[in-house]
Design a protein around this motif. Structure first.
Motif, mmCIF file in Angstrom:
data_model
loop_
_atom_site.group_PDB
_atom_site.id
_atom_site.type_symbol
_atom_site.label_atom_id
_atom_site.label_comp_id
_atom_site.label_asym_id
_atom_site.label_seq_id
_atom_site.Cartn_x
_atom_site.Cartn_y
_atom_site.Cartn_z
ATOM 1 N N HIS A 36 44.810 46.378 30.927
ATOM 2 C CA HIS A 36 44.213 45.913 32.177
ATOM 3 C C HIS A 36 45.085 44.880 32.884
ATOM 4 N N SER A 37 45.931 44.182 32.140
ATOM 5 C CA SER A 37 46.903 43.275 32.778
ATOM 6 C C SER A 37 47.968 44.071 33.518
ATOM 7 N N ALA A 40 46.411 45.249 36.678
ATOM 8 C CA ALA A 40 46.329 44.165 37.662
ATOM 9 C C ALA A 40 47.663 43.986 38.382
ATOM 10 N N TRP A 74 44.870 38.293 33.268
ATOM 11 C CA TRP A 74 43.962 38.851 32.281
ATOM 12 C C TRP A 74 42.579 38.970 32.905
ATOM 13 N N LYS A 75 42.025 40.166 32.912
ATOM 14 C CA LYS A 75 40.666 40.373 33.413
ATOM 15 C C LYS A 75 39.652 40.005 32.339
ATOM 16 N N ASN A 76 38.377 40.024 32.710
ATOM 17 C CA ASN A 76 37.351 39.587 31.763
ATOM 18 C C ASN A 76 37.271 40.492 30.532
ATOM 19 N N GLU A 115 38.450 35.465 34.834
ATOM 20 C CA GLU A 115 39.857 35.840 34.956
ATOM 21 C C GLU A 115 40.729 34.672 34.531
ATOM 22 N N ARG A 117 44.935 33.475 34.646
ATOM 23 C CA ARG A 117 46.247 33.775 35.210
ATOM 24 C C ARG A 117 47.287 32.837 34.622
#
Length: 372
Positions: A36-37, A40, A74-76, A115, A117
């Motif tokens: 998921h990173s 993004a 990084w997402k949740n 989130e 960063r």
């Protein structure tokens, strides 16, 4: 970015975000980052393309240069909390990245971290953790019914009036910081120009410049937050339900200004102040409208409608009326919003408030208007 343009050159196909993600997953080798990173990063590329397309008339260009560093997100789905530490997932087979949370954030639950960063600070020359957190605090419902106008200025950051009372947020320290930054930066750049580029002495001066800019930015940001808080506190005390801010984004476009005027306009942080006012006001339930045209609001008399360009802060008209120029601008912005034309709202005598004072802003405002 490289793969995107390579596909376009070879096949003439402009892949959209979902197709590019599938294509990258098919050709990519083992990765270190969480899936998921990676998504993004791909989404950020297409977001930059969309922004460039919307601003092509202003000279914006599509992403075309390879970056030496970029913000990793990084997402949740890749965030977990264990005790006082936050764990950030990597690709399968790699241990997660862990870092200790400050005491103010360690009491939050894991699901509140939306989130994370990893951003590079060019001034400090180091990486920083930026966290997006859901506080759970709902915006208040404002009971105010009044409407107030705000005139943003380079000398006085904000002037506010509701037609009955007015206040000028005077913060000369912000202007002084901008002037000192220009003066000090010119001295350091002049000294650096005498050294061989990329030499040891050149880099020593460059690090000094970075430290100075970082400190100056923090000082200006602190004052901008105090200015916006003073504006919102005044609105709360006066039962303001709608706040109207004049749009000054194009204030100097197409004008021939001298060197000093260009420097002042470039240092004017009206965008940051408007953004800070907007989110603080919305948290208090105040509706913000920042699209009102401010053209000729400070040059038009609020009583008779004559136009003239005054010198200084005092506006004296042929009709015999004298008032503060910034309050006149705020009154005309309010008049244009409420009545569709200028010179329909009076300009009351202002109270000058200094948000940088050691006295608490809320205490100072309450003592001024006799509220508890």
């Amino acid at each position: 970015m490289i793969e995107h343009y390579r596909v376009y050159r070879k096949h003439g196909v402009w892949l959209n975000s979902p197709r590019m993600q599938k294509y990258h997953d098919r050709i990519s080798q083992e990765s270190f980052l969480h899936a998921h990173s990676i998504d993004a990063a791909q989404e950020a590329f297409y977001k930059a393309c969309k922004t460039a397309k919307a601003n092509r008339d202003d000279g914006a260009s599509y992403p075309h240069k390879k970056k030496f560093y970029r913000t990793t997100i990084w997402k949740n789905t890749g965030i977990r909390k264990r005790g006082n530490h936050l764990l950030l997932a990597l690709a399968r087979g790699n241990e997660p990245i862990a870092f200790r949370l400050p005491s103010s954030l360690s009491v939050l639950e894991g699901k509140q971290f939306l989130e994370v960063r990893l951003a590079y600070n060019k001034n400090h020359r180091k990486y920083e953790w930026h966290l997006v957190i859901e506080t759970g605090i709902e915006p208040r419902i404002s009971t105010g019914t009044n409407v107030a106008g705000v005139d943003l200025g380079e000398i006085h950051p904000a002037a506010i009036t509701d037609g009955q009372q007015s206040i000028i947020i005077s913060c000369r320290e912000l202007r002084s910081l901008n002037q000192y930054r220009n003066k000090r930066l010119a001295e350091l750049k002049s000294l650096q120009a005498t050294k061989k580029k990329q030499s040891r002495r050149w880099w020593i001066i460059q690090r000094r410049i970075n430290r100075f800019l970082a400190k100056n930015k923090a000082q200006r940001r602190d004052l901008e937050h105090k200015i916006s808080r003073a504006v919102v506190d005044w609105c709360i005390l006066h039962q303001v339900g709608t706040l109207v801010i004049g749009d000054v984004c194009d204030v100097a476009d197409g004008k021939r200004l001298n060197r000093k005027s260009r420097q002042k306009v470039s240092n004017w942080s009206h965008g940051q102040i408007r953004k800070y006012i907007a989110y603080k006001a919305e948290a208090e339930g105040i509706v913000v409208n920042d699209e009102v045209n401010e053209a000729y609001t400070s040059q038009t008399c609020v009583y008779c409608g004559r136009k003239r360009k005054p010198k200084g802060r005092i506006y004296s008209c042929e009709c015999g009326q004298t008032y503060h120029r910034d309050i006149g601008g705020a009154a005309n912005i309010l008049s244009r919003f409420c009545y569709g034309e200028l010179s329909k709202v009076d300009a009351p005598y202002p109270f000058f408030f200094r948000p940088h004072s050691k006295v608490s802003q809320s205490v100072a405002l309450r003592s001024l208007y006799g509220t508890e």
